[in-house]
Structure formats: C-alpha cells, structure tokens
Enzyme design. Sequence first.
Site, PDB file in Angstrom:
ATOM      1  CB  SER A  73       4.993  -2.395  10.174  1.00 16.80           C
ATOM      2  OG  SER A  73       4.577  -2.347   8.721  1.00 16.80           O
ATOM      3  CE  LYS A  76       3.988   0.983   8.807  1.00 17.73           C
ATOM      4  NZ  LYS A  76       3.086   0.138   8.350  1.00 17.73           N
ATOM      5  CE1 TYR A 200       6.066   2.949   6.049  1.00 17.17           C
ATOM      6  CE2 TYR A 200       6.173   2.286   3.667  1.00 17.17           C
ATOM      7  CZ  TYR A 200       5.681   2.020   4.860  1.00 17.17           C
ATOM      8  OH  TYR A 200       5.019   0.946   5.192  1.00 17.17           O
ATOM      9  CE1 TYR A 252      -0.524  -2.218  10.268  1.00 13.75           C
ATOM     10  CE2 TYR A 252       0.183  -4.392  10.473  1.00 13.75           C
ATOM     11  CZ  TYR A 252       0.603  -3.133  10.231  1.00 13.75           C
ATOM     12  OH  TYR A 252       1.882  -2.622  10.408  1.00 13.75           O
ATOM     13  CB  VAL A 270       5.303  -7.757   6.053  1.00  4.09           C
ATOM     14  CG1 VAL A 270       3.757  -7.769   6.086  1.00  4.09           C
ATOM     15  CG2 VAL A 270       6.145  -6.945   5.418  1.00  4.09           C
TER      16      VAL A 270
HETATM   17  O1  DON Z   1       4.904  -0.988   3.508  1.00  4.82           O
HETATM   18  C1  DON Z   1       4.941  -1.956   3.677  1.00  4.82           C
HETATM   19  O2  DON Z   1       3.848  -2.571   2.917  1.00  4.82           O
HETATM   20  C2  DON Z   1       5.945  -2.554   4.198  1.00  4.82           C
HETATM   21  N1  DON Z   1       7.256  -2.104   4.205  1.00  4.82           N
HETATM   22  C3  DON Z   1       5.380  -2.848   5.587  1.00  4.82           C
HETATM   23  C4  DON Z   1       4.247  -3.526   6.176  1.00  4.82           C
HETATM   24  C5  DON Z   1       4.182  -4.228   7.219  1.00  4.82           C
HETATM   25  O3  DON Z   1       5.298  -4.548   7.915  1.00  4.82           O
HETATM   26  C6  DON Z   1       2.894  -4.705   7.618  1.00  4.82           C
HETATM   27  N2  DON Z   1       2.999  -5.538   9.079  1.00  4.82           N
HETATM   28  N3  DON Z   1       2.659  -6.483   9.414  1.00  4.82           N
END
Ligand code: DON
Length: 318
Positions: A73, A76, A200, A252, A270
């Site tokens: 993320s 983003k 994405y 978040y 993540v």
């Molecule tokens: O879409 C997802 O769930 C992952 N590609 C990214 C989520 C993420 O990194 C949340 N961050 N802490």
Amino acid sequence: MCASAASSESDAILQCIQAVRADLALLVGQGSLADYIPELAKVDPSKFGIAVATVDGRVLSAGDADEPFSVQSISKVFALTLALGKVGDALWKRVGREPSGTAFNSIVQLEHERGLPRNPFINAGAIVVTDVLLAGHQPKEAIGEMVRFVRSLADDETIAIDPSVAESEKAHGFRNAALASFMKSWGNLVHPVELTLGVYFHSCALAMSCAQLARAGLFLANGGRSPLTGLNVVSRARARRINALMLTCGHYDGSGDFAFRVGLPGKSGVGGGILAIVPGVAAIAVWSPGLDVHGNSLVGTRALELITQRMGWSIFGP
Ligand code: DON
C-alpha cells in the site's frame, strides 16, 4: 548548511538509526505476516531495515535497508501523486479525503456511502485512483507508467515489480474484487473490474528497498521537488496535501495512534514497510515484515517512534 554541520547531522542520524535497530533487535519477528497474499507469507520475518534520505541528498541506512521488499500500500502514495497530476482536483469527486476509521479492506462504509471511498489510501480508494491511471491506456502501459514514475522519483532504473507477488494477490484478491465490483455498480469505476484490479495488484507488487523508498518519497519532504533529480514532481501545495492525507489516513484505523506515537505523515504496506515524511528535513523508510492488528509494521512503527523522539522530528513539536 556548511559541510561540517551537514556531516555532523549525518553522523547523528546514522548513530540514531543504528541504535534504534540494536534496541529493537529482540522485538523483531513479532507480529504476523500478511498471509492473505501467500507470497508475502514466505518473507523472512527477521528482516529489519531503516533508511533516511535527507533533503540535501544524503542517504543513511541501517540493517537490511538495501534489500527489496513488497511495498504494497505504500505504492498508493505514488499512484495518488500520478492521478492528481492527470486529473487534478476532479479526483475528489470520486474519492473522499476523510479518515475511514475502518480496516484497509473494509466494505461496510462503502455500502453506506454509495460506492464513494473515504480516502485514496484504503483499498477501495486506491482502486478508484488506479482506474484514473488506466484512462487512455492498456493495463500494461499504465503499469509501465507507474514503474517509470517511481524509478524517476528514486533516480534508480533497477526498481521493478515482483510478478510472483502480483499473481499471488490476483489469485486471492476476492476482497478487492468485491470492493471493485461494488464501486462499479455505483458507476465509480470506468474500466472493467479485472483490468483495474490487474493494474492495482501490479502497483502493490512493486519491490523496493528502504533506501529506494526513502529516496522516492523525498519530494514530499522537500516542497514537491526532488532534491535528487531537481524534478518538480508536484507543487508545494500538493505536497502539503498529500502529506496531510498520509497523516490522517495513511495507517487506516491505526492512523490516530500513528500520529500520536510517531507524529509524522506516514504510509504503511502489508509487506511490512512504512514511508514517513519529516517535512523540510528527510524521508524515512523502515521495513520489518511482522504486522500489528491493523496490518501495519509492528517493529517498523516502534522504530519510527524512537527515531522521531530521539531526533525531535515530530511535526507537532520537537
Ligand atoms: O490490496 C491489498 O490488500 C494489498 N495489496 C495492499 C494492502 C496494504 O498494504 C494495507 N496496508 N497496510
């Protein structure tokens, strides 16, 4: 700054991050890996890297700071920067700017708010941002544009996407498929769900080291201009606003606690990375794969907390 002051500041930063790394050695390995993307569950949980890129172009690092990991993320931030460059403030008709207080992949709020995501950093918001990046492109071109953008920010042509992570997420991305389909039903996705999700997933699968990430984020610490390349990436006003969104939404439902403990704009992923911005001073990237209950790096957050305390780097005061 004169050369000797700059080198003593570098010494202080290096000593600080080396000490933080040593102080947290016993904590490394705590937290859980993001096993909902199976490829991320294979990462060695004992990894721990820290890099600080300063606005005068120096990079100080400790631990596994040169090893690429999945930025997830954190991408983003770069996707939002690109999308704002394409459509400007029109983006805010499709994505909000409020903290969600919910998990990164939550669907509840999206239903109440008729397919309009709270902010560009929750998954739903980032999927809309990605849909903006797809306009006028084939998915491969949009992915290529993202990679080229990040390479130019970090001034490093070696940065690439890890295709096995992108595939792994695609094969298990049911939650994101639900979010995207729901937004499509409200008319907030222009392109076919599978095309937008493909771009994405590939953006999230960018692999970068702490040193590369800190360099790529440096424009946000320097009023929108990269001190590495001299490139004006965004205006000063836009850099401030992206930083504001990172502070309020970048972690978040853990964003308030991150502001309380670290006191900097930050964006987590993540994969266990966090990019944090010290306006006017530096960009910091940390990586430790074990995650807390909100999906943010447990040791990475603690490391940033100690670094900002010891360096007096909180935006809320020294
Ligand atoms: O879409 C997802 O769930 C992952 N590609 C990214 C989520 C993420 O990194 C949340 N961050 N802490």
